[in-house]
Scaffold this motif. Sequence first.
Motif, PDB file in Angstrom:
ATOM      1  N   GLU A   4       0.786  -1.010  -0.095  1.00  0.00           N
ATOM      2  CA  GLU A   4       0.043  -0.033  -0.084  1.00  0.00           C
ATOM      3  C   GLU A   4       0.951   1.223  -0.120  1.00  0.00           C
ATOM      4  OE1 GLU A   4      -2.645  -0.280   3.461  1.00  0.00           O
ATOM      5  OE2 GLU A   4      -3.476  -2.088   2.749  1.00  0.00           O
ATOM      6  N   GLU A   5       1.885   1.043   0.921  1.00  0.00           N
ATOM      7  CA  GLU A   5       2.790   2.480   0.783  1.00  0.00           C
ATOM      8  C   GLU A   5       3.754   2.625  -0.556  1.00  0.00           C
ATOM      9  OE1 GLU A   5       5.594   1.962   4.195  1.00  0.00           O
ATOM     10  OE2 GLU A   5       4.037   1.971   5.521  1.00  0.00           O
ATOM     11  N   ALA A   6       3.963   1.640  -1.187  1.00  0.00           N
ATOM     12  CA  ALA A   6       4.686   1.531  -2.520  1.00  0.00           C
ATOM     13  C   ALA A   6       3.597   2.276  -3.513  1.00  0.00           C
ATOM     14  CB  ALA A   6       5.153   0.161  -2.999  1.00  0.00           C
ATOM     15  N   ALA A   7       2.254   1.752  -3.448  1.00  0.00           N
ATOM     16  CA  ALA A   7       1.223   2.259  -4.284  1.00  0.00           C
ATOM     17  C   ALA A   7       1.140   3.721  -4.064  1.00  0.00           C
ATOM     18  CB  ALA A   7      -0.210   1.381  -4.098  1.00  0.00           C
ATOM     19  N   ASP A   8       1.026   4.117  -2.878  1.00  0.00           N
ATOM     20  CA  ASP A   8       0.866   5.550  -2.432  1.00  0.00           C
ATOM     21  C   ASP A   8       1.943   6.070  -3.161  1.00  0.00           C
ATOM     22  OD1 ASP A   8      -1.617   5.355  -1.283  1.00  0.00           O
ATOM     23  OD2 ASP A   8      -0.826   5.242   0.883  1.00  0.00           O
ATOM     24  N   LEU A   9       3.209   5.828  -2.987  1.00  0.00           N
ATOM     25  CA  LEU A   9       4.380   6.674  -3.656  1.00  0.00           C
ATOM     26  C   LEU A   9       4.287   6.660  -4.907  1.00  0.00           C
ATOM     27  CD1 LEU A   9       6.882   8.067  -2.851  1.00  0.00           C
ATOM     28  CD2 LEU A   9       8.017   5.573  -3.159  1.00  0.00           C
ATOM     29  N   MET A  10       3.565   5.546  -5.628  1.00  0.00           N
ATOM     30  CA  MET A  10       3.665   5.621  -7.065  1.00  0.00           C
ATOM     31  C   MET A  10       2.796   6.511  -7.680  1.00  0.00           C
ATOM     32  SD  MET A  10       6.070   3.623  -8.293  1.00  0.00           S
ATOM     33  CE  MET A  10       5.626   3.422 -10.008  1.00  0.00           C
ATOM     34  N   ARG A  11       1.521   6.783  -6.945  1.00  0.00           N
ATOM     35  CA  ARG A  11       0.491   7.576  -7.236  1.00  0.00           C
ATOM     36  C   ARG A  11       0.995   8.912  -6.763  1.00  0.00           C
ATOM     37  NH1 ARG A  11      -3.876   5.248  -3.770  1.00  0.00           N
ATOM     38  NH2 ARG A  11      -2.946   3.278  -3.880  1.00  0.00           N
ATOM     39  N   GLY A  12       1.960   9.184  -6.285  1.00  0.00           N
ATOM     40  CA  GLY A  12       2.257  10.631  -5.876  1.00  0.00           C
ATOM     41  C   GLY A  12       1.121  11.260  -4.763  1.00  0.00           C
ATOM     42  N   SER A  13       0.729  10.754  -3.949  1.00  0.00           N
ATOM     43  CA  SER A  13      -0.255  11.223  -2.882  1.00  0.00           C
ATOM     44  C   SER A  13       0.326  11.658  -1.750  1.00  0.00           C
ATOM     45  CB  SER A  13      -1.217   9.939  -2.522  1.00  0.00           C
ATOM     46  OG  SER A  13      -0.388   9.000  -1.783  1.00  0.00           O
ATOM     47  N   PHE A  14       1.792  11.948  -1.623  1.00  0.00           N
ATOM     48  CA  PHE A  14       2.348  12.517  -0.573  1.00  0.00           C
ATOM     49  C   PHE A  14       2.047  13.935  -0.771  1.00  0.00           C
ATOM     50  CE2 PHE A  14       4.438   8.473  -0.396  1.00  0.00           C
ATOM     51  CZ  PHE A  14       4.146   7.985   1.016  1.00  0.00           C
ATOM     52  N   SER A  15       1.964  14.520   0.580  1.00  0.00           N
ATOM     53  CA  SER A  15       1.881  16.132   0.557  1.00  0.00           C
ATOM     54  C   SER A  15       3.134  16.558   0.693  1.00  0.00           C
ATOM     55  CB  SER A  15       0.935  16.372   1.473  1.00  0.00           C
ATOM     56  OG  SER A  15       1.533  16.218   2.916  1.00  0.00           O
ATOM     57  N   LEU A  16       3.533  17.951   0.843  1.00  0.00           N
ATOM     58  CA  LEU A  16       4.917  18.454   0.950  1.00  0.00           C
ATOM     59  C   LEU A  16       5.217  18.097   2.629  1.00  0.00           C
ATOM     60  CD1 LEU A  16       6.741  20.184  -0.237  1.00  0.00           C
ATOM     61  CD2 LEU A  16       5.880  21.985   0.897  1.00  0.00           C
ATOM     62  N   PHE A  17       4.231  18.412   3.440  1.00  0.00           N
ATOM     63  CA  PHE A  17       4.455  17.773   4.945  1.00  0.00           C
ATOM     64  C   PHE A  17       4.660  16.461   4.928  1.00  0.00           C
ATOM     65  CE2 PHE A  17       3.269  16.835   9.138  1.00  0.00           C
ATOM     66  CZ  PHE A  17       4.084  17.717   9.936  1.00  0.00           C
ATOM     67  N   GLY A  18       3.996  15.585   4.153  1.00  0.00           N
ATOM     68  CA  GLY A  18       4.184  13.996   4.114  1.00  0.00           C
ATOM     69  C   GLY A  18       5.709  13.929   3.898  1.00  0.00           C
ATOM     70  N   VAL A  19       6.235  14.539   3.139  1.00  0.00           N
ATOM     71  CA  VAL A  19       7.627  14.279   2.518  1.00  0.00           C
ATOM     72  C   VAL A  19       8.768  14.885   3.554  1.00  0.00           C
ATOM     73  CG1 VAL A  19       9.305  14.462   0.779  1.00  0.00           C
ATOM     74  CG2 VAL A  19       6.950  13.909  -0.027  1.00  0.00           C
ATOM     75  N   PHE A  20       8.435  16.112   3.972  1.00  0.00           N
ATOM     76  CA  PHE A  20       9.590  16.948   4.682  1.00  0.00           C
ATOM     77  C   PHE A  20       8.996  17.001   6.222  1.00  0.00           C
ATOM     78  CE2 PHE A  20      10.017  18.501   0.496  1.00  0.00           C
ATOM     79  CZ  PHE A  20      11.424  18.049   0.067  1.00  0.00           C
ATOM     80  N   ALA A  22       8.748  14.509   8.663  1.00  0.00           N
ATOM     81  CA  ALA A  22       9.862  13.587   9.339  1.00  0.00           C
ATOM     82  C   ALA A  22      11.128  14.334   9.599  1.00  0.00           C
ATOM     83  CB  ALA A  22       9.689  12.211   9.257  1.00  0.00           C
ATOM     84  N   PRO A  23      11.613  14.630   8.462  1.00  0.00           N
ATOM     85  CA  PRO A  23      13.110  15.326   8.603  1.00  0.00           C
ATOM     86  C   PRO A  23      13.066  16.636   9.360  1.00  0.00           C
ATOM     87  CG  PRO A  23      12.691  14.513   6.413  1.00  0.00           C
ATOM     88  CD  PRO A  23      11.395  14.433   7.106  1.00  0.00           C
ATOM     89  N   LEU A  24      11.933  17.482   9.162  1.00  0.00           N
ATOM     90  CA  LEU A  24      12.044  18.667  10.062  1.00  0.00           C
ATOM     91  C   LEU A  24      11.850  18.597  11.515  1.00  0.00           C
ATOM     92  CD1 LEU A  24       9.890  21.116   7.450  1.00  0.00           C
ATOM     93  CD2 LEU A  24      12.420  21.359   7.940  1.00  0.00           C
ATOM     94  N   MET A  25      10.938  17.382  11.723  1.00  0.00           N
ATOM     95  CA  MET A  25      10.937  17.038  13.320  1.00  0.00           C
ATOM     96  C   MET A  25      12.207  16.448  13.718  1.00  0.00           C
ATOM     97  SD  MET A  25       7.601  17.789  14.311  1.00  0.00           S
ATOM     98  CE  MET A  25       7.283  16.731  15.742  1.00  0.00           C
ATOM     99  N   LEU A  26      12.963  15.707  13.181  1.00  0.00           N
ATOM    100  CA  LEU A  26      14.226  15.432  13.643  1.00  0.00           C
ATOM    101  C   LEU A  26      15.286  16.558  13.617  1.00  0.00           C
ATOM    102  CD1 LEU A  26      14.614  11.929  11.560  1.00  0.00           C
ATOM    103  CD2 LEU A  26      14.113  12.494  14.015  1.00  0.00           C
ATOM    104  N   ALA A  27      15.081  17.418  12.800  1.00  0.00           N
ATOM    105  CA  ALA A  27      16.118  18.554  12.694  1.00  0.00           C
ATOM    106  C   ALA A  27      15.909  19.631  13.938  1.00  0.00           C
ATOM    107  CB  ALA A  27      16.016  19.315  11.318  1.00  0.00           C
ATOM    108  N   LEU A  52      19.215  14.161  21.205  1.00  0.00           N
ATOM    109  CA  LEU A  52      19.913  13.575  20.343  1.00  0.00           C
ATOM    110  C   LEU A  52      19.808  12.360  20.114  1.00  0.00           C
ATOM    111  CD1 LEU A  52      23.035  16.090  21.012  1.00  0.00           C
ATOM    112  CD2 LEU A  52      21.460  16.378  19.054  1.00  0.00           C
ATOM    113  N   ALA A  53      19.761  11.625  21.079  1.00  0.00           N
ATOM    114  CA  ALA A  53      19.661  10.071  21.090  1.00  0.00           C
ATOM    115  C   ALA A  53      18.369   9.669  20.389  1.00  0.00           C
ATOM    116  CB  ALA A  53      19.674   9.310  22.256  1.00  0.00           C
ATOM    117  N   ALA A  54      17.302  10.163  20.785  1.00  0.00           N
ATOM    118  CA  ALA A  54      16.060  10.135  19.957  1.00  0.00           C
ATOM    119  C   ALA A  54      16.142  10.035  18.465  1.00  0.00           C
ATOM    120  CB  ALA A  54      14.926  10.805  20.638  1.00  0.00           C
ATOM    121  N   ALA A  55      16.688  11.086  18.284  1.00  0.00           N
ATOM    122  CA  ALA A  55      16.895  11.343  16.694  1.00  0.00           C
ATOM    123  C   ALA A  55      17.567  10.368  15.780  1.00  0.00           C
ATOM    124  CB  ALA A  55      17.610  12.921  16.350  1.00  0.00           C
TER     125      ALA A  55
END
Length: 68
Positions: A4-20, A22-27, A52-55
């Motif tokens: 299902e995740e691969a199918a969503d990726l192929m369809r391009g259904s991720f929003s800008l927040f969906g892509v960035f 998690a990295p922004l939260m880790l930063a 830092l350990a959590a990241a």
Amino acid sequence: MADEEAADLMRGSFSLFGVFGAPLMLAGLSLTGLVGALLADGLWDWIGTALLAAALLVVAWARVRRRR
């Protein structure tokens, strides 16, 4: 679930927040941990270490999960 995740990726259904999101939260966690540990002593040293350990743990978990 992975199909299902691969199918969503192929369809391009991720929003800008969906892509960035998690990295922004880790930063944000990393930056908060670094600044807190550098500016204050005592409890902030422990909080900074934990953030830092959590990241790092989240990145390691994601890499292990990705390999499956």
